[in-house]
Design an enzyme around this catalytic site. Structure first.
Site, PDB file in Angstrom:
ATOM      1  N   LYS A 189      28.082   2.556 -26.777  1.00 31.61           N
ATOM      2  CA  LYS A 189      28.163   3.794 -27.564  1.00 31.61           C
ATOM      3  C   LYS A 189      26.787   4.429 -27.807  1.00 31.61           C
ATOM      4  CE  LYS A 189      31.710   4.661 -27.963  1.00 31.61           C
ATOM      5  NZ  LYS A 189      32.587   4.994 -26.776  1.00 31.61           N
ATOM      6  N   THR A 210      27.357   6.089 -20.534  1.00 35.81           N
ATOM      7  CA  THR A 210      28.207   6.711 -19.502  1.00 35.81           C
ATOM      8  C   THR A 210      27.575   8.014 -19.030  1.00 35.81           C
ATOM      9  OG1 THR A 210      30.050   5.823 -20.756  1.00 35.81           O
ATOM     10  CG2 THR A 210      30.606   7.307 -18.958  1.00 35.81           C
TER      11      THR A 210
HETATM   12  N1  LIG Z   1      26.799  14.376 -22.255  1.00 37.47           N
HETATM   13  C1  LIG Z   1      27.520  13.580 -23.037  1.00 37.47           C
HETATM   14  N2  LIG Z   1      28.852  13.685 -23.075  1.00 37.47           N
HETATM   15  C2  LIG Z   1      29.585  12.898 -23.879  1.00 37.47           C
HETATM   16  N3  LIG Z   1      29.061  11.952 -24.669  1.00 37.47           N
HETATM   17  C3  LIG Z   1      27.724  11.823 -24.691  1.00 37.47           C
HETATM   18  C4  LIG Z   1      26.912  12.614 -23.864  1.00 37.47           C
HETATM   19  N4  LIG Z   1      25.627  12.254 -24.083  1.00 37.47           N
HETATM   20  C5  LIG Z   1      25.634  11.279 -24.992  1.00 37.47           C
HETATM   21  N5  LIG Z   1      26.900  11.009 -25.355  1.00 37.47           N
HETATM   22  C6  LIG Z   1      27.249  10.000 -26.352  1.00 37.47           C
HETATM   23  O1  LIG Z   1      27.750   8.871 -25.635  1.00 37.47           O
HETATM   24  C7  LIG Z   1      28.597   8.190 -26.529  1.00 37.47           C
HETATM   25  C8  LIG Z   1      29.395   7.203 -25.745  1.00 37.47           C
HETATM   26  O2  LIG Z   1      28.483   6.181 -25.382  1.00 37.47           O
HETATM   27  P1  LIG Z   1      28.699   5.249 -24.156  1.00 37.47           P
HETATM   28  O3  LIG Z   1      28.977   6.035 -22.951  1.00 37.47           O
HETATM   29  O4  LIG Z   1      27.529   4.346 -24.078  1.00 37.47           O
HETATM   30  O5  LIG Z   1      30.003   4.459 -24.597  1.00 37.47           O
HETATM   31  S1  LIG Z   1      30.565   3.123 -23.932  1.00 37.47           S
HETATM   32  O6  LIG Z   1      29.886   2.010 -24.542  1.00 37.47           O
HETATM   33  O7  LIG Z   1      30.386   3.203 -22.518  1.00 37.47           O
HETATM   34  O8  LIG Z   1      31.999   3.148 -24.312  1.00 37.47           O
HETATM   35  C9  LIG Z   1      29.392   9.280 -27.180  1.00 37.47           C
HETATM   36  O9  LIG Z   1      29.842   8.781 -28.422  1.00 37.47           O
HETATM   37  P2  LIG Z   1      31.020   9.508 -29.227  1.00 37.47           P
HETATM   38  O10 LIG Z   1      30.478  10.854 -29.576  1.00 37.47           O
HETATM   39  O11 LIG Z   1      31.267   8.665 -30.427  1.00 37.47           O
HETATM   40  O12 LIG Z   1      32.208   9.586 -28.340  1.00 37.47           O
HETATM   41  C10 LIG Z   1      28.389  10.391 -27.282  1.00 37.47           C
HETATM   42  O13 LIG Z   1      27.826  10.491 -28.565  1.00 37.47           O
END
Ligand SMILES: Nc1ncnc2c1ncn2[C@@H]1O[C@H](COP(=O)(O)OS(=O)(=O)O)[C@@H](OP(=O)(O)O)[C@H]1O
Length: 897
Positions: free
Chosen positions: A621, A625
């Site tokens: 999180k 990704t």
């Molecule tokens: N470009 C873009 N698009 C969407 N999300 C973004 C992006 N950049 C950073 N983030 C932040 O990434 C959070 C998800 O983290 P991860 O990808 O590491 O999650 S995971 O561990 O693989 O499930 C996700 O957390 P949440 O907002 O809680 O969904 C985002 O805050």
């Protein structure tokens, strides 16, 4: 300082930007860090880090080499230990005011081993510390340099230096309650080497240290008598612990007979135990040269005695197996003839008197049976088969082909042929469930078809190799289990296929015997509870070197030690090995690409460039990704295939079940990279430039916090570059909680975020467990430090999580620079999407493709109370992170400033 855009960049990025002053400091830090990491890593690799250290080895400036010897001893017996200099140890142990810092540095110590000259000033400060901390002491006394003057006494003990050629015999006390040594064992023939130190009791005046050239010292006023009368024992006393009166409070373990004139001899103690009657510290003082086998035996004895047997795991039992590999296969003139076979059987019968159950283990390649040109050698083969019931037999493939170079079908055929051969010739080979691969091929690095065929055709459950984790150092070889087969470590006995005459053995017969009589082979037996020695047919023909070596080894062992030798067969040996060392069961895969010997036995399909060069570690999180998606857009970058278990994540280093599958499985998760085109050699046409190399990477956000991931990753990918995203830990924790709710985790659904973060260890287990998994990944300092125990910090890039959300193109530029990849126009490819609230990828049709709905979720903002609670929860962790980043010369992320 690095400029703003290089936030959290590793130092080499700063230096690339021409910041030379930073570079100088950084380089020093980097070098220091790398040295520390390397030495730590060396001692942790395959070390017993799960157990608290119990022995502290202390050495002075002159004791570096001998202390290395003692360190090898401690490592080979897996005795938990730490090593430091005499000066540092005094400081650490002396930290009376701050005992938590003492135990943080040293763990729980019960024995000190000091390697130093007989100098009171070196040891006396430790007596006080030993008393205060209830420690025992082993003192390995180094011989005096010629020029040194007599030294002051210690516990009324005098030390004298004796030249090795003056020592004509040695006896272990008949009265000392030895566990490993044999009481009363006596013998001569002490090899030349360094001076010895003998001991005597002070009655008056100073101690004497004689000129080593004069053969013998004045051994002090202690009268020593006839060796057999054991006067030295009685003169030194048989002190009981705490004895103050009546006896001298010493117990002699070993005395030596020293030549004092043409026909005069005197017997003097060389290893003794001071029961602590005078100064309250129980200690064993040893004067034999540290390299000499007696010192190893006495060290083992000392650690056993002083820890009441708690620190030595092996006990006295020693299982020994001798393999004769390639029993039908050797160059002409080096195969066994009929009388050689009979000599083997006679020797075997004799060896059984010293090693119950002893039986030679014959490895056969049926395809070479009767293939010798000489009739005597054919008859020798037939004699072996006629006596097949008297030996144990194991499969060694039919034609001695290396399994790694065979297809699974060829492998099976080879084994089936050898099995049929055994059946046709009445060889009882199916009973012991043991097999050995030619040249260790396929055993390690593992070739799964070998394991599968062994199980299928021979029902093998035990094998052995010298190659895991590496040939050297041999005392660090280990076993492991793979695909239902126990792989035991093999030892070296210095007999090879080319040693068939004494004259071919370096140093001749005497040298061969001395390997057994206290030399390397004896030490191997002493150190290893389960010894498998590999020999070959030529060692049993001609001068029959093996039939000299092993009887000498077992005789010497029975004479000086109480080790209980036996040969119960491979299955029992494997049981014993893994019950003694359960921590070895799961292997630590090592990179076969950086090891020359391993590269030579790699299957053709193994391609070292099919392993990733970059790992995005997490944490979960933090935006992993997004980083993974964006980096995959670069034309010179490829990532792993989607996994059926964890989607885009491989999780090889953090999922124990996947890790068991081995490196081949890991490799298969990555695409086969395009190989550079080779221009035709004689062509006059201009050659086209080779395609640029492809960088393979994977991101598994579970790696960051997994306790074994750093060690596992380092062992397979020592050169890998690492990326960690540092998002504000409070936001990360909240995002993680929302993720659990979205996946219907019952605890997350039932309890509010406030309840989860405030849970305590006394809360219901499922709640406190959820709380733990929510909060602890944010202890960034702790996890980064763990990774830096294995990797140099120049291999690590830290990315600011806020920057990734707000300025992803700048972050990507930073990443490309770290990876030394060419520029890519991320500025044009990544565009903010107001509906998503995050940057998305602009596709060729100009439409924006955002990450899926599980990334960048909508949920209510965190409450101010929770935000405040988390800020104070993370404050100490963040302070430690800041300290670490400063030490590494990195700029902290914005949320940390
Ligand atoms: N470009 C873009 N698009 C969407 N999300 C973004 C992006 N950049 C950073 N983030 C932040 O990434 C959070 C998800 O983290 P991860 O990808 O590491 O999650 S995971 O561990 O693989 O499930 C996700 O957390 P949440 O907002 O809680 O969904 C985002 O805050």
């Amino acid at each position: 300082m690095c400029p703003r855009q290089a936030t959290l960049a590793p130092p080499q990025l700063c230096s690339l930007m021409g910041l030379t002053s930073e570079k100088t400091t950084t380089k020093t830090n980097q070098e220091r860090n790398s040295r520390v990491v390397k030495s730590r890593e060396k001692s942790r690799h395959f070390s017993e880090k799960a157990q608290p250290p119990r022995v502290l080895l202390l050495y002075g400036t002159d004791g570096y080499r001998p202390s290395h010897e003692i360190k090898t001893f401690l490592e080979s017996h897996r005795i938990p230990h730490r090593t430091t200099s005499l000066v540092k140890g005094q400081l650490l142990l002396g930290e009376k005011t701050n005992s938590s810092s003492y135990s943080q540095h040293l763990g729980e110590i019960s024995i000190l081993i000091i390697v130093s000259h007989f100098q009171a000033s070196l040891v006396e400060p430790y007596l006080e510390l030993c008393r205060a901390r209830h420690l025992s002491l082993v003192w390995a006394v180094l011989p005096y340099p010629h020029s040194q003057t007599p030294k002051p006494h210690f516990s009324r003990l005098h030390a004298s230096s004796v030249a090795p050629d003056a020592i004509v015999g040695m006896t272990l006390s008949p009265r000392y309650p030895f566990f490993y040594g044999r009481p009363g064992a006596t013998g001569g023939g002490i090899p030349h080497g360094k001076n010895w130190t003998t001991f005597s009791l002070e009655t008056s005046g100073d101690s004497h240290v004689t000129n080593p050239g004069s053969h013998v010292t004045n051994s002090g006023p202690l009268p020593v008598g006839d060796l057999n009368a054991a006067n030295a024992w009685s003169n030194m006393g048989d002190g009981e612990p705490g004895t103050k009166n009546g006896t001298n409070g010493y117990r002699v373990l070993v005395e030596v007979r020293v030549k004092t004139g043409e026909t005069d001899f005197t017997d003097v103690p060389v290893v003794l135990e001071d029961m602590g009657g005078r100064d309250g510290v129980r200690k064993i003082v040893m004067g034999a040269p540290v390299r000499f086998w007696l010192s190893h035996l006495m060290l083992l004895e000392s650690v056993h005695q002083l820890s009441d047997g708690r620190l030595v795991r092996e006990g006295r039992e020693r299982m020994v197996m001798v393999d004769i590999d390639d029993i039908f296969l050797a160059p002409e003139g080096r195969r066994m003839r009929v009388d050689d076979v009979q000599a083997v059987l006679r020797a075997q019968a004799k060896l059984r008197q010293m090693v119950p159950g002893f039986t030679f283990n014959a490895g056969f390649v049926g395809g070479y049976y009767n293939s010798g040109a000489l009739m005597e050698e054919k008859l020798g083969n037939q004699e072996l088969v006629r006596n097949a019931e008297q030996l144990w037999w194991f499969d060694h493939t039919y034609k001695h082909h290396q399994p790694h170079s065979m297809s699974p079908r060829q492998l099976r055929t080879s084994m089936e042929l050898n099995r049929q051969f055994a059946k046709d010739h009445g060889i009882p080979a199916l009973v012991h469930h043991y097999a050995v691969s030619p040249h260790h091929s396929g055993v390690y690095p593992v070739h799964p078809p070998l394991y599968d065929s062994w199980r299928q055709i021979w029902n093998v459950s035990v094998t052995s190799t010298e190659e895991y984790p590496d040939l050297r150092p041999d005392h660090m070889r280990r076993g492991f289990k793979h695909r239902g087969i126990s792989v035991l470590p093999r030892q070296t006995c210095r007999l090879f296929t080319h040693t068939f005459l004494y004259s071919h053995f370096p140093g001749g017969r005497n040298q061969l015997v001395s390997l057994a009589a206290g030399g390397e082979v004896f030490l191997t037996l002493l150190r290893t509870p389960v010894s498998i020695f590999m020999t070959h047919t030529p060692n049993y023909c001609c001068d029959r070197l093996a039939l000299t070596l092993f009887p000498a080894l077992f005789k010497f062992t029975s004479r000086w030690t109480q080790l209980q030798l036996s040969y119960p067969g491979p299955l029992a040996m494997a049981d014993r090995y893994f019950s003694l060392y359960p921590e070895d069961t799961s292997p630590l895969w090592t990179s076969p690409c950086s090891n020359k010997r391993h590269r030579e036995i790699l299957p053709a399909w193994f391609n070292c460039s099919q392993l990733p060069q970059l790992l995005i570690l997490g944490p979960q999180k933090s935006g992993t990704t997004a980083l993974h998606t964006f980096l995959s857009l670069h034309p010179q970058v490829q990532t792993n295939r989607q996994s059926e278990l964890h989607y885009e994540e491989v999780q090889f280093f953090s999922d124990d079940t996947l890790y068991q599958r081995g490196i081949q499985w890991y490799m298969e998760q990555f695409p086969y990279p395009p190989s550079p085109s080779v221009p035709p050699t004689n062509s006059s046409l201009p050659s086209s430039p080779p395609p640029p190399p492809t960088l393979l990477f994977e991101k598994s956000a579970t790696y960051f916090v997994h306790p074994q991931a750093p060690q596992r990753a380092k062992a397979v990918l020592p050169q890998a570059q690492l990326v960690v995203i540092l998002a504000d830990p409070s936001h990360r924790a909240y995002s993680w909680y929302q993720h659990q709710r979205a996946h219907s985790d019952p605890t997350a659904v039932r309890f509010s975020f406030s309840e989860v973060i405030r849970a305590s260890p006394s809360s219901p287990p499922h709640l406190s467990s959820l709380s733990h998994h929510c909060l602890t990944p944010g202890h960034y300092h702790q996890h980064i430090s763990h990774w830096l125990e294995y990797y140099d910090h120049s291999q690590l890039l830290l990315i600011d999580g806020d920057e990734l959300v707000e300025r992803p193109a700048a972050v990507m530029d930073q990443l490309l620079e770290f990876l030394r990849l060419p520029f890519h126009p991320f500025q044009n490819i990544l565009q903010y999407d107001s509906r998503k609230g995050f940057y998305c990828v602009v596709e060729s049709n100009r439409r924006k493709k955002c990450l899926g709905k599980s990334k960048g979720r909508s949920y209510p903002p965190m409450t101010d109370e929770d935000q405040q609670w988390l800020s104070s929860y993370y404050a100490p962790h963040n302070a430690q992170l800041k300290e670490l980043l400063t030490r590494l010369g990195r700029t902290p992320p914005r949320w940390l400033i």
